[in-house]
Design an enzyme around this catalytic site. Structure first.
Site, short mmCIF file in Angstrom:
data_model
loop_
_atom_site.label_atom_id
_atom_site.label_comp_id
_atom_site.label_asym_id
_atom_site.label_seq_id
_atom_site.Cartn_x
_atom_site.Cartn_y
_atom_site.Cartn_z
N ASP A 291 15.94 13.62 -6.43
CA ASP A 291 16.13 13.28 -5.21
C ASP A 291 17.60 13.74 -5.20
O ASP A 291 18.11 14.49 -3.99
CB ASP A 291 16.12 11.73 -4.83
CG ASP A 291 14.54 11.47 -5.19
OD1 ASP A 291 13.63 12.27 -4.88
OD2 ASP A 291 14.13 10.18 -5.47
N HIS B 50 -12.41 3.99 2.36
CA HIS B 50 -11.10 4.64 2.41
C HIS B 50 -11.14 6.16 2.17
O HIS B 50 -11.26 6.72 1.18
CB HIS B 50 -10.11 3.86 1.19
CG HIS B 50 -9.73 2.51 1.61
ND1 HIS B 50 -8.63 2.04 2.21
CD2 HIS B 50 -10.41 1.36 1.24
CE1 HIS B 50 -8.84 0.67 2.28
NE2 HIS B 50 -9.70 0.28 1.57
N GLU C 260 -8.51 8.09 2.38
CA GLU C 260 -7.34 8.67 1.80
C GLU C 260 -7.27 8.82 0.28
O GLU C 260 -6.39 9.31 -0.16
CB GLU C 260 -6.02 7.64 2.34
CG GLU C 260 -5.98 6.31 1.71
CD GLU C 260 -6.90 5.32 2.47
OE1 GLU C 260 -6.60 4.27 2.40
OE2 GLU C 260 -7.70 5.53 3.19
N CYS D 45 -11.10 0.35 6.90
CA CYS D 45 -11.34 -0.89 6.24
C CYS D 45 -11.02 -2.00 7.13
O CYS D 45 -11.72 -2.20 8.23
CB CYS D 45 -10.66 -0.96 4.73
SG CYS D 45 -11.18 -2.05 3.87
N TYR D 46 -9.95 -2.85 6.99
CA TYR D 46 -9.52 -3.88 7.86
C TYR D 46 -9.25 -3.26 9.24
O TYR D 46 -9.55 -3.87 10.16
CB TYR D 46 -8.19 -4.76 7.21
CG TYR D 46 -7.92 -5.73 8.36
CD1 TYR D 46 -8.10 -6.91 7.94
CD2 TYR D 46 -6.61 -5.50 8.92
CE1 TYR D 46 -7.83 -7.70 8.92
CE2 TYR D 46 -6.41 -6.33 9.97
CZ TYR D 46 -6.78 -7.72 9.90
OH TYR D 46 -6.56 -8.66 10.63
N LYS E 279 8.12 12.64 -2.30
CA LYS E 279 8.66 12.99 -3.37
C LYS E 279 8.02 14.43 -3.36
O LYS E 279 8.76 15.45 -3.87
CB LYS E 279 8.34 12.28 -4.61
CG LYS E 279 8.76 12.90 -5.93
CD LYS E 279 10.00 12.67 -6.21
CE LYS E 279 10.50 11.39 -6.75
NZ LYS E 279 11.89 11.23 -7.13
N GLY F 92 -6.25 -3.74 4.57
CA GLY F 92 -5.27 -4.84 4.38
C GLY F 92 -6.01 -6.03 3.57
O GLY F 92 -7.35 -5.92 3.58
#
Length: 519
Positions: A237, A179, A181, A85-86, A379, A58
């Site tokens: 979608d 991070h 991710e 991180c945060y 998605k 964040g």
């Protein structure tokens, strides 16, 4: 049937631009997860009953008095927790460590040396060389942990953060300053996989086959003997949702396709051929081109255009549902990123970049119940579902197309003339991308109409016509993107064809800006 939500991970969002990436990485390991804001109550955390919890990054600073805090229940539940991180800094501060700010900043590429064995890093340690493994990671922090909380050990360090990773193995609490991710952290997916599958011991229940089975069962139970109205746009979608509903309830589904004059070349005819003729879905085609153009006349603001188009879609659905007086449900192709982004804007954890006209419920005057079977899916999960349902590959894997259509790819005011020029130019661009085998090598490509005129020469005559900008990006998440380096021969061919074949265009440009700042 095993509940595919039985083993799940709770992700608490502190406002990081990468929070959705955390969820996607967990889903890729076939474990269900949900993102919720850090403001949720202790009661919510306990009721969620997660197998593990991830605290996102964040933009805030832990050292500020008004900084967001981790709900106390997170550490009281006794489940594994990973702070990123945060999230790591908040964990350290709340459990008795010390965080300092601002003096040892790291942004971008960094190397983290693994300093101790842990279930989180495990075999990432270079045992054969007898030394310590080096992790190539992505950092984005100003604050850092200066002193560990009681019970923690340091398991990784970087040049700017001696305590770049920490662990309390007994309590299964872990923190990473970097991070894992993002794709820039090369071993990040393995680290997250070890946390989710090994440390949290979550079962891989979130599989494509089980997702389809449970969606069909849920829709069947929810709808019962009712009838469903679906707004079919032709995008991925709504197309996947139409196929799902048709398999589940058959002719009790009625699709309304609104031809708003803002679609790609021949898209309406192609949609009717796919769903009405090939799949046998009942589709009502509503010609509303002039109605949309009249509503958009004189409006140049992109957000205002989105809202006008969204409201008008709802109006058309209301009118069609009134004619179909036996309809009980209105289905929408809402997917999980729509839900997350709208919720984040509503709670103040993120700014509104663009509005989603299919999120937020229905007008009170509309007496239909809302059906959103895809609202838990990302998605890529929707695309896999479409393939399992037998939709054409080219339809399932086509590039994303905005809900407002060409309305937001025409800069400034929308006019019929501009839409006709743009759809023809865009069709040439797509045709050449396919012919040069580059369509599926980029994440998204499209043409944009610029309402400015440029001097050109055709034959011996002077031309003063419009400009088309081409855009192509490469991305894994659509949150950040960089311009694709298309072959010069391809761009030159597209530009030549557009200028020669599309009346009203005298110049073609290629947009090389990245996201951010460009969207």
């Amino acid at each position: 049937m095993t509940d595919i939500h039985a083993d799940r991970i709770l992700i608490l969002d502190f406002g990081s631009q990468y929070t959705q990436l955390i969820a996607r990485r967990v889903r890729e390991d076939q474990v269900y997860c949900e993102i919720h804001p850090w403001t949720v109550s202790d009661a919510f955390v306990r009721a969620f009953a997660p197998r593990g919890i991830v605290l996102s990054g964040g933009p805030q600073s832990v050292v500020e008095a008004t900084t967001p805090r981790v709900p106390a229940a997170v550490f009281d539940l006794g489940v594994p927790v990973l702070g990123i991180c945060y999230g790591m800094q908040a964990m350290a501060a709340q459990l008795g460590g010390r965080v300092v700010g601002g003096q040892h900043r790291e942004f971008g590429y960094a190397e983290v040396t693994v300093r101790a064995e842990s279930p989180l890093f495990g075999p990432l340690r270079d045992r054969e060389a007898g030394g310590h493994a080096q992790l190539e990671v992505w950092m984005s922090h100003g604050d850092r942990v200066e002193a560990l909380p009681p019970g923690f050990i340091a398991i990784g360090e970087s040049a700017g953060a001696p305590l770049a990773a920490m662990a309390d193995v007994e309590r299964r609490l872990y923190g990473l300053q970097f991070h894992p991710e993002v794709t820039h952290t090369l071993q990040g997916r393995e680290i997250l996989r070890r946390f989710v599958l090994d440390i949290c011991a979550a079962r891989a229940l979130w599989t494509p086959g089980q997702i389809l089975d449970q969606l069909l069962a849920r829709v069947s139970t929810q709808v019962g003997d009712g009838r469903v109205l679906l707004g079919l746009s032709g995008g991925v979608d709504s197309s996947v949702l139409a196929a799902l509903l048709h398999r589940c309830i058959g002719d009790r589904l009625t699709c309304v396709f609104v031809d708003n004059g803002l679609l790609r070349l021949d898209e309406g005819d192609q949609l009717m051929a796919t769903f009405a003729e090939r799949l046998g879905v009942r589709v009502i085609r509503v010609n509303a081109q002039q109605r949309f153009l009249d509503a958009l006349a004189g409006e140049a603001d992109p957000e205002a255009k989105r809202k006008i188009i969204g409201r008008l879609f709802i109006d058309v659905f209301e009118e069609e549902s009134a004619r179909l007086n036996d309809v009980d449900w209105l289905a929408q192709g809402t997917i999980y990123p729509d839900v997350i982004e709208s919720a984040a804007a509503a709670t103040g954890t993120a700014q509104v970049i663009k509005s989603h006209h299919n999120v937020g419920g229905l007008p009170e005057r509309m007496k239909l119940k809302l059906l959103e079977p895809l609202r838990e899916l990302f998605k890529d999960e929707v695309r896999r579902l479409g393939e399992d349902l037998g939709l054409p590959h080219d339809l399932v894997w086509r590039h994303p197309f905005p809900g407002p259509g060409l309305g937001v790819r025409i800069l400034g005011e929308v006019r019929a003339e501009y839409a006709d020029i743009l759809r023809r130019a865009d069709a040439i661009y797509m045709e050449e991308l396919h012919r040069h085998d580059h369509y599926h090598k980029v994440s998204q490509a499209f043409a944009v109409f610029l309402p400015v005129r440029s001097v050109g020469v055709m034959g011996d005559g002077r031309r003063y016509d419009y400009v088309i900008a081409l855009r192509a990006v490469e991305t894994t998440d659509f949150m950040t993107a960089h311009a694709a380096r298309l072959p010069w021969e391809l761009l030159e061919t597209v530009a030549r064809r557009i200028v020669n074949e599309v009346p009203g265009v005298s110049r073609v440009a290629y947009d090389i800006s990245g996201k951010p700042p460009a969207t």
